[in-house]
Design an enzyme around this catalytic site. Sequence first.
Site, PDB file in Angstrom:
ATOM      1  N   SER A  14       1.225  -0.845   0.036  1.00 43.26           N
ATOM      2  CA  SER A  14      -0.634   0.381   0.266  1.00 43.26           C
ATOM      3  C   SER A  14       0.595   1.509   0.118  1.00 43.26           C
ATOM      4  CB  SER A  14      -0.591   0.026   1.052  1.00 43.26           C
ATOM      5  OG  SER A  14      -1.743   0.791   0.979  1.00 43.26           O
ATOM      6  N   HIS A  41      -3.023  -1.266  -3.152  1.00 42.47           N
ATOM      7  CA  HIS A  41      -4.609  -0.460  -2.818  1.00 42.47           C
ATOM      8  C   HIS A  41      -4.381   0.074  -4.071  1.00 42.47           C
ATOM      9  CE1 HIS A  41      -4.293  -2.054   1.606  1.00 42.47           C
ATOM     10  NE2 HIS A  41      -4.880  -3.200   1.178  1.00 42.47           N
ATOM     11  N   ASP A 134      -4.060  -5.130   6.885  1.00 44.46           N
ATOM     12  CA  ASP A 134      -3.639  -6.340   5.129  1.00 44.46           C
ATOM     13  C   ASP A 134      -2.660  -6.852   5.259  1.00 44.46           C
ATOM     14  OD1 ASP A 134      -6.084  -7.248   3.394  1.00 44.46           O
ATOM     15  OD2 ASP A 134      -5.277  -5.710   1.563  1.00 44.46           O
TER      16      ASP A 134
END
Length: 194
Positions: A14, A41, A134
């Site tokens: 991310s 992301h 995540d």
Amino acid sequence: MSSPGFEAVAIGGSAGSLKALSQILPALPSSFPLAILLVVHLPPDKPSVLANVLQEKCAVAVREARDKEPILPGTVYLAPPDYHLLVESSRHLSLSYDEPQLFSRPSIDVLFESAADVYGPALLGIVLSGANNDGALGLKTVVAEGGLGLVQSPEGACAPAMPLAALEECREARSLRPEEIATFLRNLCRHEQS
């Protein structure tokens, strides 16, 4: 030398992961023998140019994943914005609009868990820089299924929360700097071709 037997690499990141990806993916030769499944992301409300940006730097093919396409070695499949990327038992890709996980769609956990189900010990999972958790549970699943887990060293990550969460959840994972991850993957390439 015997092959370590990997078939695929699943990578998730991310915030700050583009910097790491820009060190890892360009180091791979066009003959890289494994498929690479990638979740980053991205904003859900606009098209992404990330595949094109990475392709300009890489010898391996980089493209946005399409639903139901077969997974081929030597190709990086990037999850499109606002879709989960999954692996089907037939070794085809699947895109899903299921609910976000940890506010993320695509979700690293969703990719890692589906890929671990299919590839088992033939999967290498890599968690890069990011600002949430995540990927931590997904990497734990990869290792529980017999695969190998690597995590970008939190000390050098732009956003260390994701690497730290992955290392806390998956104590068997190895922590490496991006250039060390690139070397690890290049060495895999040599093993696969010997």
